[in-house]
Design a protein around this motif. Structure first.
Motif, PDB file in Angstrom:
ATOM      1  N   HIS A 158      44.453 -47.331  25.485  1.00  0.00           N
ATOM      2  CA  HIS A 158      44.384 -46.117  24.929  1.00  0.00           C
ATOM      3  C   HIS A 158      45.773 -45.692  24.469  1.00  0.00           C
ATOM      4  O   HIS A 158      46.057 -44.304  24.523  1.00  0.00           O
ATOM      5  CB  HIS A 158      43.551 -45.146  25.515  1.00  0.00           C
ATOM      6  CG  HIS A 158      41.984 -45.544  25.616  1.00  0.00           C
ATOM      7  ND1 HIS A 158      41.426 -45.737  24.343  1.00  0.00           N
ATOM      8  CD2 HIS A 158      41.487 -45.999  26.483  1.00  0.00           C
ATOM      9  CE1 HIS A 158      40.032 -46.315  24.502  1.00  0.00           C
ATOM     10  NE2 HIS A 158      40.214 -46.607  25.878  1.00  0.00           N
ATOM     11  N   CYS A 168      39.335 -44.113  17.564  1.00  0.00           N
ATOM     12  CA  CYS A 168      39.081 -45.015  18.887  1.00  0.00           C
ATOM     13  C   CYS A 168      37.702 -44.080  19.476  1.00  0.00           C
ATOM     14  O   CYS A 168      37.556 -43.034  19.353  1.00  0.00           O
ATOM     15  CB  CYS A 168      40.120 -44.960  19.695  1.00  0.00           C
ATOM     16  SG  CYS A 168      39.850 -45.735  21.192  1.00  0.00           S
ATOM     17  N   CYS A 170      37.539 -43.184  22.252  1.00  0.00           N
ATOM     18  CA  CYS A 170      38.222 -42.094  23.241  1.00  0.00           C
ATOM     19  C   CYS A 170      38.271 -41.076  22.451  1.00  0.00           C
ATOM     20  O   CYS A 170      38.652 -39.854  23.208  1.00  0.00           O
ATOM     21  CB  CYS A 170      39.436 -42.639  23.969  1.00  0.00           C
ATOM     22  SG  CYS A 170      40.820 -42.479  22.852  1.00  0.00           S
ATOM     23  N   CYS A 175      44.635 -46.215  18.739  1.00  0.00           N
ATOM     24  CA  CYS A 175      44.754 -46.513  19.987  1.00  0.00           C
ATOM     25  C   CYS A 175      44.980 -48.340  19.785  1.00  0.00           C
ATOM     26  O   CYS A 175      44.644 -48.852  18.992  1.00  0.00           O
ATOM     27  CB  CYS A 175      43.716 -46.447  20.885  1.00  0.00           C
ATOM     28  SG  CYS A 175      43.459 -44.853  21.170  1.00  0.00           S
TER      29      CYS A 175
HETATM   30 ZN   LIG Z   1      41.462 -44.702  22.662  1.00  0.00          ZN
END
Ligand SMILES: [Zn+2]
Length: 314
Positions: A158, A168, A170, A175
């Protein structure tokens, strides 16, 4: 070296356990499927394999667990593929097995295994990236796993390398995970699948562009397909940029690569990655080249790493 320890590897599809001796040999082992949606079944499975290994090795003095989850100081904070959250797994394992226990995430224990007995054995400074559906990673610095202040560091997938890149899982954009994973390989090929060179990749996906995944592209590239090779070149460049950043920050002796996409593509991904990495390394003329190696321990890495981790308790 000392007494045997028990390692347990809890993944989304299986729970594996083993007894590992002081030389890193797995001297007993067991494996059962994971009922990933049922917390009681997961804990029951860990207990079952752990007790079996205790019976196989009464001299074992500690148990380590590696799990596919976000973990802080033995507590499972959450996991994408397993039904557990806010669970003090370390305490549960100690209570069920009657041995001191330590718990860490699967990427960390695999890194510890490779740094101790695998591709980076003997090296005190190791960066590992696992390139599959996502990108996981681990750091061994000065001979020890590095976890950060809260135990959740080393999320090497990340690092943002392209703020204009895709979203992403996340929540960030661009990332390393979305630029250089197996998922990225499939995405780039799908986006270009109406181009003239994409016939072979399309054919392998049954002429349905939506079925093109990273593995499809790797298969075509291994067969010499120029379009597929160009996709791996591009993904390899992003990977190399990420690797250079880690080299500049951590100065590792060995960079270890694992995961399905890396082990499938091998040199087809490694060569463009190293070519992109090297010019970005600061003061590279004045330092020895970083060694880049593929993982060596395969499916045993989780069990071995968890057992190595348990040694810190005895
Ligand atoms: Zn990420």
């Amino acid at each position: 070296m000392g007494a045997p320890t028990i390692g347990i590897d809890v993944g989304g599809t299986k729970i594996a356990a083993g007894v590992v001796d002081g030389h890193g040999n797995v001297v007993a082992r067991v494996r059962i499927p994971t009922e990933a949606t049922d917390l009681a079944a997961i804990i029951g499975g860990i207990t079952k394999v752990g007790r079996e290994m205790r019976a196989a090795a009464p001299a074992a003095q500690a148990v380590g667990v590696g799990a596919a989850a976000l973990i802080s100081h033995g507590v499972i904070l959450g996991a994408p593929n397993l039904a557990w959250r806010d669970l003090d797994l370390r305490q549960v394992v100690e209570d069920r097995l009657g041995l001191p226990a330590v718990v860490d995430n699967d990427a960390n224990v695999a890194t510890l295994a490779e740094a101790t007995y695998g591709a980076a054995r003997g090296a005190g400074h190791v960066v590992m990236l696992t390139i599959g559906t996502g990108i996981g990673g681990g750091l061994v610095l000065d001979g020890r796993l590095y976890r950060g202040a809260n135990g959740v560091g080393a999320e090497l997938g990340h690092m943002v390398i392209d703020p204009g890149g895709p979203r992403c899982p996340c929540g960030n954009n661009g990332c390393l995970e979305v630029m250089a994973s197996g998922t990225a390989i499939g995405r780039i090929a799908r986006e270009r699948s109406d181009g003239p060179g994409a016939a072979k990749v399309l054919e392998l996906a049954g002429n349905d562009p939506s079925l093109i995944v990273g593995e499809t592209v790797v298969r075509a590239a291994l067969a010499g397909d120029a379009f597929a090779i160009s996709v791996l070149d591009e993904v390899g460049e992003w990977l190399g940029m990420g690797m250079a950043n880690y080299v500049n920050i951590f100065d590792p002796e060995v960079f270890v690569l694992g995961g399905g996409a890396a082990l499938g593509a091998r040199e087809l991904l490694l060569a463009p990655a190293v070519a992109a990495m090297e010019p970005l390394i600061v003061e590279r003329e004045r330092r020895p080249p970083v060694r880049v190696a593929f993982v060596e321990l395969g499916d045993d890495a989780g069990v071995i790493g968890a057992a190595v981790l348990a040694r810190e308790l005895i």
